[in-house]
Design a protein around this motif. Structure first.
Motif, mmCIF file in Angstrom:
data_model
loop_
_atom_site.group_PDB
_atom_site.id
_atom_site.type_symbol
_atom_site.label_atom_id
_atom_site.label_comp_id
_atom_site.label_asym_id
_atom_site.label_seq_id
_atom_site.Cartn_x
_atom_site.Cartn_y
_atom_site.Cartn_z
ATOM 1 N N SER A 128 0.828 -1.200 0.000
ATOM 2 C CA SER A 128 0.000 0.000 0.000
ATOM 3 C C SER A 128 0.867 1.256 0.000
ATOM 4 O O SER A 128 0.606 2.207 -0.744
ATOM 5 N N LEU A 129 1.889 1.263 0.817
ATOM 6 C CA LEU A 129 2.788 2.408 0.890
ATOM 7 C C LEU A 129 3.441 2.674 -0.464
ATOM 8 O O LEU A 129 3.468 3.816 -0.941
ATOM 9 N N ILE A 130 3.947 1.638 -1.094
ATOM 10 C CA ILE A 130 4.608 1.787 -2.393
ATOM 11 C C ILE A 130 3.610 2.220 -3.457
ATOM 12 O O ILE A 130 3.895 3.116 -4.260
ATOM 13 N N SER A 131 2.437 1.621 -3.471
ATOM 14 C CA SER A 131 1.419 1.965 -4.461
ATOM 15 C C SER A 131 0.957 3.409 -4.338
ATOM 16 O O SER A 131 0.585 4.030 -5.340
ATOM 17 N N ASP A 132 0.964 3.949 -3.120
ATOM 18 C CA ASP A 132 0.511 5.320 -2.895
ATOM 19 C C ASP A 132 1.557 6.371 -3.255
ATOM 20 O O ASP A 132 1.248 7.568 -3.279
ATOM 21 N N LEU A 133 2.772 5.959 -3.550
ATOM 22 C CA LEU A 133 3.817 6.905 -3.939
ATOM 23 C C LEU A 133 3.586 7.406 -5.358
ATOM 24 O O LEU A 133 2.940 6.742 -6.174
ATOM 25 N N SER A 134 4.163 8.546 -5.661
ATOM 26 C CA SER A 134 4.088 9.070 -7.036
ATOM 27 C C SER A 134 4.848 8.135 -7.977
ATOM 28 O O SER A 134 5.685 7.326 -7.532
ATOM 29 N N VAL A 135 4.575 8.258 -9.246
ATOM 30 C CA VAL A 135 5.270 7.435 -10.244
ATOM 31 C C VAL A 135 6.776 7.672 -10.162
ATOM 32 O O VAL A 135 7.572 6.726 -10.187
ATOM 33 N N ASP A 136 7.182 8.936 -10.045
ATOM 34 C CA ASP A 136 8.619 9.236 -9.949
ATOM 35 C C ASP A 136 9.255 8.607 -8.720
ATOM 36 O O ASP A 136 10.383 8.116 -8.780
ATOM 37 N N ALA A 137 8.548 8.616 -7.595
ATOM 38 C CA ALA A 137 9.078 7.995 -6.380
ATOM 39 C C ALA A 137 9.192 6.481 -6.558
ATOM 40 O O ALA A 137 10.171 5.865 -6.122
ATOM 41 N N ASP A 194 11.636 3.356 -17.935
ATOM 42 C CA ASP A 194 11.174 2.625 -19.125
ATOM 43 C C ASP A 194 10.399 1.368 -18.748
ATOM 44 O O ASP A 194 9.477 0.964 -19.464
ATOM 45 N N ALA A 195 10.761 0.749 -17.643
ATOM 46 C CA ALA A 195 10.130 -0.506 -17.217
ATOM 47 C C ALA A 195 8.916 -0.290 -16.317
ATOM 48 O O ALA A 195 8.197 -1.241 -16.009
ATOM 49 N N HIS A 196 8.667 0.937 -15.889
ATOM 50 C CA HIS A 196 7.611 1.195 -14.910
ATOM 51 C C HIS A 196 6.235 0.762 -15.413
ATOM 52 O O HIS A 196 5.903 0.938 -16.575
ATOM 53 N N ASN A 197 5.453 0.166 -14.504
ATOM 54 C CA ASN A 197 4.066 -0.203 -14.787
ATOM 55 C C ASN A 197 3.296 -0.226 -13.473
ATOM 56 O O ASN A 197 3.831 0.115 -12.433
ATOM 57 N N GLU A 198 2.045 -0.633 -13.541
ATOM 58 C CA GLU A 198 1.202 -0.603 -12.343
ATOM 59 C C GLU A 198 1.497 -1.732 -11.353
ATOM 60 O O GLU A 198 0.833 -1.833 -10.322
ATOM 61 N N HIS A 199 2.482 -2.547 -11.618
ATOM 62 C CA HIS A 199 2.816 -3.674 -10.739
ATOM 63 C C HIS A 199 4.077 -3.427 -9.914
ATOM 64 O O HIS A 199 4.679 -4.368 -9.395
ATOM 65 N N THR A 200 4.469 -2.181 -9.765
ATOM 66 C CA THR A 200 5.716 -1.852 -9.061
ATOM 67 C C THR A 200 5.728 -2.379 -7.631
ATOM 68 O O THR A 200 6.719 -2.969 -7.188
ATOM 69 N N ALA A 201 4.644 -2.191 -6.906
ATOM 70 C CA ALA A 201 4.599 -2.655 -5.507
ATOM 71 C C ALA A 201 4.762 -4.163 -5.429
ATOM 72 O O ALA A 201 5.534 -4.669 -4.601
ATOM 73 N N ASP A 202 4.071 -4.901 -6.294
ATOM 74 C CA ASP A 202 4.203 -6.360 -6.303
ATOM 75 C C ASP A 202 5.625 -6.779 -6.673
ATOM 76 O O ASP A 202 6.180 -7.705 -6.081
ATOM 77 N N TYR A 203 6.199 -6.086 -7.652
ATOM 78 C CA TYR A 203 7.559 -6.397 -8.093
ATOM 79 C C TYR A 203 8.554 -6.190 -6.951
ATOM 80 O O TYR A 203 9.359 -7.081 -6.640
ATOM 81 N N LEU A 204 8.489 -5.022 -6.318
ATOM 82 C CA LEU A 204 9.430 -4.744 -5.235
ATOM 83 C C LEU A 204 9.227 -5.686 -4.057
ATOM 84 O O LEU A 204 10.198 -6.230 -3.518
ATOM 85 N N CYS A 205 7.978 -5.897 -3.666
ATOM 86 C CA CYS A 205 7.696 -6.774 -2.518
ATOM 87 C C CYS A 205 8.040 -8.229 -2.809
ATOM 88 O O CYS A 205 8.282 -9.001 -1.881
ATOM 89 N N GLY A 206 8.075 -8.596 -4.061
ATOM 90 C CA GLY A 206 8.420 -9.961 -4.437
ATOM 91 C C GLY A 206 9.914 -10.177 -4.638
ATOM 92 O O GLY A 206 10.350 -11.283 -4.948
ATOM 93 N N THR A 207 10.691 -9.131 -4.455
ATOM 94 C CA THR A 207 12.133 -9.224 -4.648
ATOM 95 C C THR A 207 12.819 -9.662 -3.359
ATOM 96 O O THR A 207 12.726 -8.968 -2.344
ATOM 97 N N PRO A 208 13.491 -10.820 -3.385
ATOM 98 C CA PRO A 208 14.215 -11.244 -2.182
ATOM 99 C C PRO A 208 15.295 -10.221 -1.816
ATOM 100 O O PRO A 208 15.911 -9.612 -2.683
ATOM 101 N N LEU A 209 15.469 -10.008 -0.531
ATOM 102 C CA LEU A 209 16.479 -9.092 0.001
ATOM 103 C C LEU A 209 16.238 -7.639 -0.410
ATOM 104 O O LEU A 209 17.178 -6.848 -0.539
ATOM 105 N N LEU A 210 14.961 -7.269 -0.603
ATOM 106 C CA LEU A 210 14.622 -5.903 -0.997
ATOM 107 C C LEU A 210 15.256 -4.879 -0.063
ATOM 108 O O LEU A 210 15.859 -3.901 -0.515
ATOM 109 N N ALA A 211 15.133 -5.075 1.236
ATOM 110 C CA ALA A 211 15.676 -4.115 2.197
ATOM 111 C C ALA A 211 17.182 -3.934 2.014
ATOM 112 O O ALA A 211 17.692 -2.804 2.014
#
Length: 147
Positions: free
Chosen positions: A70-79, A108-125
């Protein structure tokens, strides 16, 4: 719009996402990364019987994951683009000189699945923290204030 003093950057590597936001996302991602695999997919007992062990497991409806998405999805596209670029910068062990190129690739790769992509990335932090470090920033002050 965020105040300029809350944004990360020295001009050339200025981010659209405030440092505090990146640090909070790192903190939440660490909470989520600490989860264990689900051992009992549908426990019949109540949480007090199993000493709330399910809270430590990685369930689909995990509140930490939902808050992070939710936090990631609520950010601006640039963020969102900056978060992906930071993660890539930290993951791929690139230099600060490559920031603009990495950020353009993320745009170039940005789409509406950014939050899912980031949250699905191992070792994101870890990747986000390494990306910040590459740009000369850290979350030490943020962690000191919140722990």
């Amino acid at each position: 719009m965020e105040k300029a003093e809350n944004r990360v950057g020295d001009g050339e590597t200025e981010l659209e996402v405030p440092l505090e936001t990146v640090c909070f996302i790192i903190m939440k991602a660490r909470e989520f990364d600490a989860k264990d695999p689900v051992t009992e997919p549908s426990p019949a007992s109540n949480p007090s019987d199993d000493h709330s062990a399910a809270i430590l497991e990685d369930h689909d409806d995990d509140p930490a994951l939902e808050e992070l998405q939710s936090l990631i999805s609520d950010l601006s596209v640039d963020a969102q683009i900056d978060l992906v670029a930071l993660m890539w910068l930290g993951r791929d062990d690139q230099s600060a000189d490559e920031w603009q190129s990495v950020r353009q690739q993320a745009a170039d790769a940005h789409n509406e699945h950014t939050a899912d992509y980031l949250c699905g990335t191992p070792l994101l932090a870890d990747h986000l923290a390494d990306g910040l470090s590459t740009l000369g920033h850290s979350c030490v002050e943020f962690e000191r204030e919140h722990f």
